[in-house]
Motif scaffolding. Structure first.
Motif, mmCIF file in Angstrom:
data_model
loop_
_atom_site.group_PDB
_atom_site.id
_atom_site.type_symbol
_atom_site.label_atom_id
_atom_site.label_comp_id
_atom_site.label_asym_id
_atom_site.label_seq_id
_atom_site.Cartn_x
_atom_site.Cartn_y
_atom_site.Cartn_z
ATOM 1 N N LEU A 116 41.670 40.008 33.423
ATOM 2 C CA LEU A 116 40.620 39.006 33.584
ATOM 3 C C LEU A 116 40.772 38.278 34.923
ATOM 4 C CD1 LEU A 116 39.112 37.004 30.767
ATOM 5 C CD2 LEU A 116 39.421 35.913 32.957
ATOM 6 N N LEU A 117 42.001 37.943 35.286
ATOM 7 C CA LEU A 117 42.241 37.306 36.585
ATOM 8 C C LEU A 117 41.843 38.229 37.737
ATOM 9 C CD1 LEU A 117 45.694 35.615 35.902
ATOM 10 C CD2 LEU A 117 43.528 34.444 36.347
ATOM 11 N N GLU A 118 42.131 39.509 37.569
ATOM 12 C CA GLU A 118 41.781 40.481 38.600
ATOM 13 C C GLU A 118 40.271 40.653 38.699
ATOM 14 O OE1 GLU A 118 43.387 44.868 39.973
ATOM 15 O OE2 GLU A 118 43.751 44.183 37.937
ATOM 16 N N ALA A 119 39.586 40.676 37.549
ATOM 17 C CA ALA A 119 38.129 40.804 37.543
ATOM 18 C C ALA A 119 37.465 39.589 38.174
ATOM 19 C CB ALA A 119 37.631 40.996 36.111
ATOM 20 N N GLY A 121 38.662 38.030 40.616
ATOM 21 C CA GLY A 121 39.002 38.049 42.033
ATOM 22 C C GLY A 121 40.136 37.114 42.406
ATOM 23 N N LEU A 122 40.812 36.551 41.402
ATOM 24 C CA LEU A 122 41.899 35.613 41.668
ATOM 25 C C LEU A 122 43.227 36.311 41.928
ATOM 26 C CD1 LEU A 122 40.949 33.046 38.937
ATOM 27 C CD2 LEU A 122 40.889 32.650 41.390
ATOM 28 N N VAL A 123 43.336 37.555 41.514
ATOM 29 C CA VAL A 123 44.578 38.317 41.660
ATOM 30 C C VAL A 123 44.239 39.678 42.257
ATOM 31 C CG1 VAL A 123 46.412 39.487 40.363
ATOM 32 C CG2 VAL A 123 45.778 37.169 39.769
ATOM 33 N N ARG A 124 45.059 40.106 43.207
ATOM 34 C CA ARG A 124 44.959 41.469 43.742
ATOM 35 C C ARG A 124 46.180 42.238 43.277
ATOM 36 N NH1 ARG A 124 44.293 39.030 48.793
ATOM 37 N NH2 ARG A 124 42.159 38.375 49.038
ATOM 38 N N ARG A 125 45.953 43.467 42.862
ATOM 39 C CA ARG A 125 47.046 44.281 42.353
ATOM 40 C C ARG A 125 47.206 45.505 43.252
ATOM 41 N NH1 ARG A 125 48.016 45.541 36.133
ATOM 42 N NH2 ARG A 125 46.555 43.842 35.989
ATOM 43 N N ARG A 126 48.447 45.862 43.519
ATOM 44 C CA ARG A 126 48.718 47.096 44.264
ATOM 45 C C ARG A 126 49.833 47.835 43.553
ATOM 46 N NH1 ARG A 126 53.234 47.556 47.314
ATOM 47 N NH2 ARG A 126 54.423 45.642 47.623
ATOM 48 N N ARG A 127 49.822 49.143 43.694
ATOM 49 C CA ARG A 127 50.846 49.967 43.058
ATOM 50 C C ARG A 127 51.772 50.523 44.121
ATOM 51 N NH1 ARG A 127 50.671 50.870 37.916
ATOM 52 N NH2 ARG A 127 51.908 52.750 38.033
ATOM 53 N N ASP A 128 53.040 50.554 43.764
ATOM 54 C CA ASP A 128 54.046 51.164 44.631
ATOM 55 C C ASP A 128 54.938 51.990 43.704
ATOM 56 O OD1 ASP A 128 55.631 51.851 46.768
ATOM 57 O OD2 ASP A 128 56.743 49.955 46.780
ATOM 58 N N GLY A 129 54.652 53.272 43.649
ATOM 59 C CA GLY A 129 55.382 54.120 42.715
ATOM 60 C C GLY A 129 55.031 53.769 41.282
ATOM 61 N N ARG A 130 56.039 53.449 40.486
ATOM 62 C CA ARG A 130 55.807 53.104 39.086
ATOM 63 C C ARG A 130 55.534 51.623 38.885
ATOM 64 N NH1 ARG A 130 60.550 55.478 35.535
ATOM 65 N NH2 ARG A 130 60.969 53.277 35.690
ATOM 66 N N VAL A 138 43.091 33.599 47.230
ATOM 67 C CA VAL A 138 42.680 32.200 47.247
ATOM 68 C C VAL A 138 41.190 31.985 47.491
ATOM 69 C CG1 VAL A 138 44.940 31.317 47.901
ATOM 70 C CG2 VAL A 138 43.311 31.947 49.666
ATOM 71 N N ASP A 139 40.458 33.000 47.908
ATOM 72 C CA ASP A 139 39.037 32.815 48.220
ATOM 73 C C ASP A 139 38.235 32.245 47.045
ATOM 74 O OD1 ASP A 139 39.450 33.614 50.780
ATOM 75 O OD2 ASP A 139 38.740 35.660 50.485
ATOM 76 N N PRO A 140 38.348 32.794 45.830
ATOM 77 C CA PRO A 140 37.588 32.215 44.710
ATOM 78 C C PRO A 140 38.009 30.777 44.403
ATOM 79 C CG PRO A 140 38.363 34.397 44.132
ATOM 80 C CD PRO A 140 39.023 34.032 45.412
ATOM 81 N N LEU A 141 39.285 30.465 44.570
ATOM 82 C CA LEU A 141 39.740 29.095 44.339
ATOM 83 C C LEU A 141 39.164 28.146 45.387
ATOM 84 C CD1 LEU A 141 43.480 29.756 43.460
ATOM 85 C CD2 LEU A 141 41.668 29.039 41.906
ATOM 86 N N THR A 142 39.056 28.609 46.625
ATOM 87 C CA THR A 142 38.473 27.793 47.682
ATOM 88 C C THR A 142 37.003 27.522 47.395
ATOM 89 O OG1 THR A 142 40.019 28.776 49.254
ATOM 90 C CG2 THR A 142 38.114 27.650 50.181
ATOM 91 N N GLU A 143 36.268 28.566 46.967
ATOM 92 C CA GLU A 143 34.858 28.379 46.619
ATOM 93 C C GLU A 143 34.701 27.381 45.481
ATOM 94 O OE1 GLU A 143 33.338 32.214 45.667
ATOM 95 O OE2 GLU A 143 33.345 32.883 47.744
ATOM 96 N N ALA A 144 35.560 27.463 44.470
ATOM 97 C CA ALA A 144 35.489 26.527 43.343
ATOM 98 C C ALA A 144 35.795 25.108 43.807
ATOM 99 C CB ALA A 144 36.461 26.956 42.242
#
Length: 173
Positions: A116-119, A121-130, A138-144
């Motif tokens: 939900l946080l990722e949807a 836009g408050l969190v970005r997720r990246r994968r590195d291997g497993r 911070v952009d959505p927090l700044t807009e709010a």
């Protein structure tokens, strides 16, 4: 049958008949196979290419998009668990397992909160291997914060005094 049950049954019947009518209309509107290819056209009602938005329409659309983003941001911030996850991310990038450790919830529940946080836009997720790593966006927090700041002028004198006390207690950052 009691009256509320009759009302529910009538509403259900009208919804079902509407769905049936809609299905019939869609069948009538669809052109069927074309003579040349034998394939059906995907979207017969919108066969012309879309036209460009005029500047006023583009501004209205952008404002609507910001509104949806604000809704998603405030919905995500409404839960104390999600706010705690964001507070942990304020310190920098963390692995998902490290981020969700210590909460009294299942891994599935934690994954739903992160999704939900990722949807929103408050969190970005990246994968590195497993491993999956999360970072605070911070952009959505700044807009709010900007949206809330517009309403600050309606703040009462008592609330303004409390804000000054809290700001003085917090000290310079």
């Amino acid at each position: 049958m009691s009256e509320p049950q009759n009302l529910r049954a009538d509403a259900l019947r009208s919804r079902l008949s509407l769905d049936t009518q809609t299905r019939k209309r869609v069948k009538q509107d669809s052109p069927g196979p074309t003579a040349a290819s034998g394939k059906t056209r995907r979207n017969p009602r919108f066969s012309e290419p879309t036209k460009r938005l005029d500047p006023a329409g583009a501004a209205a659309l952008a404002n609507l998009m910001v509104g949806y983003r604000l809704d998603a941001t405030f919905r995500a911030l409404a839960d104390p668990t999600r706010r705690a996850l964001l507070a942990r991310l304020a310190g920098g990038e963390k692995r998902v397992t490290e981020l969700t450790r210590g909460f009294a919830m299942s891994e599935t529940a934690a994954a739903k909160h992160l999704a939900l946080l990722e949807a929103a836009g408050l969190v970005r997720r990246r994968r590195d291997g497993r491993h999956s790593f999360c970072t605070l966006a911070v952009d959505p927090l700044t807009e709010a914060a900007l949206w809330l700041r517009r309403w600050q002028r309606f703040e009462s004198k008592r609330a303004a005094g409390l804000r000054r006390l809290l700001d003085a207690a917090e000290g310079p950052e």
